[in-house]
Design a protein around this motif. Structure first.
Motif, PDB file in Angstrom:
ATOM      1  N   GLY A   1      -7.925  54.205  -1.459  1.00 16.78           N
ATOM      2  CA  GLY A   1      -7.191  53.027  -1.009  1.00 16.78           C
ATOM      3  C   GLY A   1      -7.094  52.918   0.497  1.00 16.78           C
ATOM      4  O   GLY A   1      -6.095  52.442   1.030  1.00 16.78           O
ATOM      5  N   ASN A   2      -8.146  53.386   1.197  1.00 16.81           N
ATOM      6  CA  ASN A   2      -8.154  53.290   2.659  1.00 16.81           C
ATOM      7  C   ASN A   2      -8.015  51.839   3.097  1.00 16.81           C
ATOM      8  O   ASN A   2      -8.551  50.930   2.468  1.00 16.81           O
ATOM      9  CB  ASN A   2      -9.451  53.869   3.225  1.00 16.81           C
ATOM     10  CG  ASN A   2      -9.557  55.357   2.986  1.00 16.81           C
ATOM     11  OD1 ASN A   2      -8.557  56.046   2.877  1.00 16.81           O
ATOM     12  ND2 ASN A   2     -10.774  55.841   2.883  1.00 16.81           N
ATOM     13  N   ARG A   3      -7.313  51.635   4.198  1.00 16.70           N
ATOM     14  CA  ARG A   3      -7.121  50.290   4.711  1.00 16.70           C
ATOM     15  C   ARG A   3      -8.237  49.921   5.684  1.00 16.70           C
ATOM     16  O   ARG A   3      -8.647  50.728   6.506  1.00 16.70           O
ATOM     17  CB  ARG A   3      -5.785  50.175   5.439  1.00 16.70           C
ATOM     18  CG  ARG A   3      -4.614  50.354   4.516  1.00 16.70           C
ATOM     19  CD  ARG A   3      -3.350  49.962   5.192  1.00 16.70           C
ATOM     20  NE  ARG A   3      -2.569  51.121   5.565  1.00 16.70           N
ATOM     21  CZ  ARG A   3      -1.271  51.095   5.817  1.00 16.70           C
ATOM     22  NH1 ARG A   3      -0.610  49.960   5.753  1.00 16.70           N
ATOM     23  NH2 ARG A   3      -0.637  52.183   6.155  1.00 16.70           N
TER      24      ARG A   3
ATOM     25  N   ARG B   1      -7.338  47.052   1.080  1.00 16.21           N
ATOM     26  CA  ARG B   1      -7.538  48.442   0.679  1.00 16.21           C
ATOM     27  C   ARG B   1      -8.844  48.513  -0.118  1.00 16.21           C
ATOM     28  O   ARG B   1      -9.168  47.616  -0.878  1.00 16.21           O
ATOM     29  CB  ARG B   1      -6.381  48.920  -0.178  1.00 16.21           C
ATOM     30  CG  ARG B   1      -5.098  49.098   0.616  1.00 16.21           C
ATOM     31  CD  ARG B   1      -4.066  49.851  -0.219  1.00 16.21           C
ATOM     32  NE  ARG B   1      -2.842  50.030   0.510  1.00 16.21           N
ATOM     33  CZ  ARG B   1      -2.558  51.055   1.291  1.00 16.21           C
ATOM     34  NH1 ARG B   1      -3.451  52.008   1.456  1.00 16.21           N
ATOM     35  NH2 ARG B   1      -1.407  51.150   1.899  1.00 16.21           N
ATOM     36  N   TYR B   2      -9.555  49.593   0.090  1.00 18.41           N
ATOM     37  CA  TYR B   2     -10.788  49.774  -0.661  1.00 18.41           C
ATOM     38  C   TYR B   2     -11.006  51.257  -0.915  1.00 18.41           C
ATOM     39  O   TYR B   2     -10.401  52.108  -0.275  1.00 18.41           O
ATOM     40  CB  TYR B   2     -11.980  49.151   0.068  1.00 18.41           C
ATOM     41  CG  TYR B   2     -12.682  50.089   1.009  1.00 18.41           C
ATOM     42  CD1 TYR B   2     -13.876  50.683   0.646  1.00 18.41           C
ATOM     43  CD2 TYR B   2     -12.128  50.413   2.238  1.00 18.41           C
ATOM     44  CE1 TYR B   2     -14.516  51.569   1.498  1.00 18.41           C
ATOM     45  CE2 TYR B   2     -12.760  51.297   3.096  1.00 18.41           C
ATOM     46  CZ  TYR B   2     -13.957  51.862   2.726  1.00 18.41           C
ATOM     47  OH  TYR B   2     -14.577  52.728   3.563  1.00 18.41           O
TER      48      TYR B   2
END
Length: 133
Positions: free
Chosen positions: A84-86, A79-80
Motif C-alpha cells: 500500500g505504498n503511497r 496507494r498501490y
C-alpha cells in the motif's frame, strides 16, 4: 537564450547555485535559471507519479513530513502494491511547493510591513540584548 560562462568552482560564492560538468568548472545560476533547471529535472518522468521519498526531495523535507502533508489532504495520493505504498503526482507536489513558497513570501512581506509600521526597524538590538547579559 542565456549563454553560460564557466568559471572555476573555487570562485563560486558559498551557498550560490551552480551546475558543474565535473571538470572543475562551474556554471553559476541566478534564481530564475535555477528554478528552470530544477523544473526541467523534476519533469523528467514518463509516468508523472513519484514516491513519497522523491516528493520529500522536491519539497526539501523529510519523508515523515510528506506523510503528514498527505494525511492532512494537502496533496492527493494513491496507494498501490501489496504494502500500500503511497504515490503522488509530481505536478501536484510541484504545485504544493510553489503554493507554499508563495505563502511564505507573503507572510514575510506582511511581517516586514508590520515591523515597519510598528517602528521596530530602528531598535538597537545590541543595547536590548545587553540587558540580559
Amino acid at each position: 537564450m542565456t549563454t553560460f560562462e564557466a568559471i572555476p568552482i573555487s570562485q563560486i560564492d558559498k551557498g550560490a547555485a551552480y551546475i558543474t560538468a565535473g571538470d572543475g568548472k562551474a556554471y553559476p545560476l541566478d534564481a530564475d535559471e535555477l528554478r528552470r533547471a530544477f523544473d526541467a529535472i523534476v519533469r523528467d518522468d514518463s509516468h508523472g507519479m513519484i514516491t513519497t521519498g522523491e516528493a520529500a526531495q522536491i519539497l526539501g523535507v523529510s519523508a515523515k513530513t510528506v506523510a503528514r502533508i498527505l494525511d492532512a489532504g494537502e496533496i492527493p495520493f494513491v496507494r498501490y502494491g501489496a504494502k500500500g505504498n503511497r504515490m503522488v503526482s509530481r505536478s501536484e507536489v510541484i504545485a504544493y511547493r510553489d503554493r507554499s513558497e508563495s505563502h511564505s513570501r507573503k507572510a514575510l512581506e506582511d511581517m516586514r510591513a508590520a515591523a515597519s509600521e510598528g517602528g521596530l526597524n530602528g531598535i538597537d538590538y545590541a543595547a536590548y540584548l545587553a540587558h540580559f547579559s
